[in-house]
Design an enzyme around this catalytic site. Structure first.
Site, PDB file in Angstrom:
ATOM      1  N   VAL A 122       0.858  -1.201  -0.126  1.00 41.98           N
ATOM      2  CA  VAL A 122       0.056   0.024  -0.018  1.00 41.98           C
ATOM      3  C   VAL A 122       0.825   1.145   0.178  1.00 41.98           C
ATOM      4  O   VAL A 122       1.522   1.498   0.967  1.00 41.98           O
ATOM      5  CB  VAL A 122      -1.132   0.073   1.136  1.00 41.98           C
ATOM      6  CG1 VAL A 122      -1.953   1.174   1.139  1.00 41.98           C
ATOM      7  CG2 VAL A 122      -1.795  -1.284   1.320  1.00 41.98           C
ATOM      8  N   CYS A 123       0.877   1.995  -1.208  1.00 43.09           N
ATOM      9  CA  CYS A 123       1.898   3.115  -1.258  1.00 43.09           C
ATOM     10  C   CYS A 123       0.959   4.185  -0.737  1.00 43.09           C
ATOM     11  O   CYS A 123      -0.039   5.058  -1.519  1.00 43.09           O
ATOM     12  CB  CYS A 123       2.103   3.317  -2.695  1.00 43.09           C
ATOM     13  SG  CYS A 123       3.510   4.328  -2.995  1.00 43.09           S
ATOM     14  N   LEU A 124       1.242   4.829   0.309  1.00 43.46           N
ATOM     15  CA  LEU A 124       0.814   6.292   1.062  1.00 43.46           C
ATOM     16  C   LEU A 124       1.774   6.702   2.007  1.00 43.46           C
ATOM     17  O   LEU A 124       2.279   6.241   2.628  1.00 43.46           O
ATOM     18  CB  LEU A 124      -0.541   5.684   1.850  1.00 43.46           C
ATOM     19  CG  LEU A 124      -1.368   6.582   2.369  1.00 43.46           C
ATOM     20  CD1 LEU A 124      -2.294   7.169   1.036  1.00 43.46           C
ATOM     21  CD2 LEU A 124      -2.701   5.760   3.273  1.00 43.46           C
TER      22      LEU A 124
END
Length: 450
Positions: A254-256
């Site tokens: 999850v790219c955040l």
């Protein structure tokens, strides 16, 4: 040796011989019973001569035999050349009758065919009708809590990753996060936390309306590390091998910015004093699962106002919706632990709307656009179904295509037709209202009247 001694000796020898003869009779009788010709009128164990040698069910239960060899039942490769016609199903049934009440070790019943219970032996009252199953699904979904604790997560992504040494402050902070989740979760997010592993959390979120993710269910596993809250939790997305967003990788990453998996500035970054797990979940739903995920890709936002960028965004939404449908199927067939009732109930409730959206998009409308209500169409369909005339034409005239999708690839409709059929089948099993689509499918399969 005196006469008395000789008498005792002979008596002992006689008893020994008698025991041997009796054992031989038992073995011979059992062998004859098990190898009896099926065509004979004497069933296994029914002969009067064998009544004295027949073992009772109680004796079988109290016996010390833990293993059963094939040779004990007269099943031998050499028997293939015997004179009579061997009926294997009859033979197995006789053995099953003899061992019905035998207490075997767990797992043996599944591997020995003749010990498996036939479906016909199940009492009718043990079966549940489809209406009862559907009602049970609805009840469980109705009482499914948004936040709850469970004992463990055997299928959690981080289940085999120990959290390490933690202290009281770590525990207090996580309990604080739990309280926020319990009180402030949006209606479209569900969370389960583990009592035995406070570091583990699982969340399910419903895709927002107006996006290519609408009505979908998306699952995330999170772990509070031993350095929490100094560092953010780690989060894994259950992708099923599909990448339906630039921020959600096939690998589950999850790219955040809030998670430290992407660079950010100011409030976008994790703040140990203020940031929470609730904030992470809301950010994923609002910022990641948005209307135009194509522009989530770094640098692509500069193309949002030109024709080329807008067309690319529409193409991306088409692909994303297909992946969302595949994710639905993946969740229906393999629901994550502790969310089985949510999956079944959600798609039972939303199945009709999802199928209507699929049909609407296949007709040429943009993914994510509002699907008109079909209440009038359904009534007309019921009134004309007996006449064999289709109401789909009337429905199309009522549903004005105000948001047509130009330049769509041919494969979109082909792929969606396949996904529609699979979803229809799965939603039917869960008791969704699919009557309209089933009637349409039935009419389509019937030959046209001459």
């Amino acid at each position: 040796m005196g006469f008395t001694a000789k008498f005792v000796h002979l008596t002992g020898f006689g008893l020994f011989v008698a025991v041997c003869v009796l054992c031989s009779c038992l073995i011979l009788s059992a062998w004859e019973a098990l190898t009896l010709d099926p065509s004979s009128s004497d069933l296994v164990g029914s002969s009067k001569e064998n009544n004295s040698c027949k073992a009772s069910e109680a004796e079988l239960q109290n016996s010390d035999y833990g293993e059963v060899d094939e040779e004990d039942y007269g099943v031998d490769d050499e028997d293939e050349g015997s004179d009579y016609d061997f009926d294997e199903s009859y033979f197995n049934q006789q053995l099953a009758d003899k061992f019905d009440d035998l207490d075997l070790p767990p797992g043996v019943e599944a591997t020995v065919p003749w010990l498996q219970k036939a479906v016909t032996n199940v009492e009718p009252e043990n079966f549940k009708s489809m209406s009862e199953i559907e009602d049970e699904i609805g009840q469980k979904y109705k009482f499914f809590k948004q936040f709850d604790t469970v004992e463990d997560f055997s299928d959690h992504h981080y289940a085999n990753k120990p959290v390490g040494k933690t202290g009281k402050e770590w525990t207090k902070r996580i309990q604080h996060d739990w309280k926020l989740l319990e009180n402030d979760l949006p209606a479209s997010i569900y969370v389960r936390v583990s009592e035995n592993r406070m570091d583990l959390l699982r969340a399910a979120m419903i895709g927002p309306q107006g996006t290519p993710y609408h009505d979908g269910l998306f699952f995330f596993d999170a772990q509070f590390t031993d350095s929490y809250p100094a560092t953010p939790p780690v989060v894994y997305y259950h992708s099923g091998g599909l990448r339906l967003n630039p921020n959600l990788y096939e690998t589950g990453k999850v790219c955040l910015s809030l998670l430290g998996t992407w660079e950010g500035h100011g409030c976008e970054k994790w703040n140990s004093a203020q940031s929470t797990m609730l904030q992470v979940l809301i950010s994923i739903q609002a910022l990641v699962l948005n209307e135009n995920p194509y522009f989530n890709e770094p640098g692509y936002e500069t193309f949002a106002n030109n024709t080329s960028g807008q067309r690319s965004a529409l193409d991306y939404n088409d692909t994303t919706f297909q992946h969302s449908c595949r994710t639905m199927l993946y969740s229906l067939r393999r629901p994550p632990q502790h969310f089985e009732d949510l999956v079944a109930g959600h798609f039972r409730e939303c199945g009709r709307a999802i199928l209507a959206a699929c049909k609407y998009y296949m007709e040429g409308n943009k993914v994510g656009s509002v699907v008109p209500s079909n209440d009038n169409e359904d009534k007309e369909l019921e009134n004309t179904s007996a006449e064999g005339s289709s109401s789909s034409g009337a429905g199309k005239t009522q549903n004005k295509k105000v948001d047509l999708r130009a330049g769509r690839t041919v494969t979109f409709k082909t792929n969606m037709e396949v996904l529609f059929e699979e979803l229809l089948m799965e939603f039917n099993v869960k008791g969704a209202d699919t009557k309209k689509f089933c009637v349409e499918k039935l009419k389509k399969s019937q030959p046209a009247a001459s």
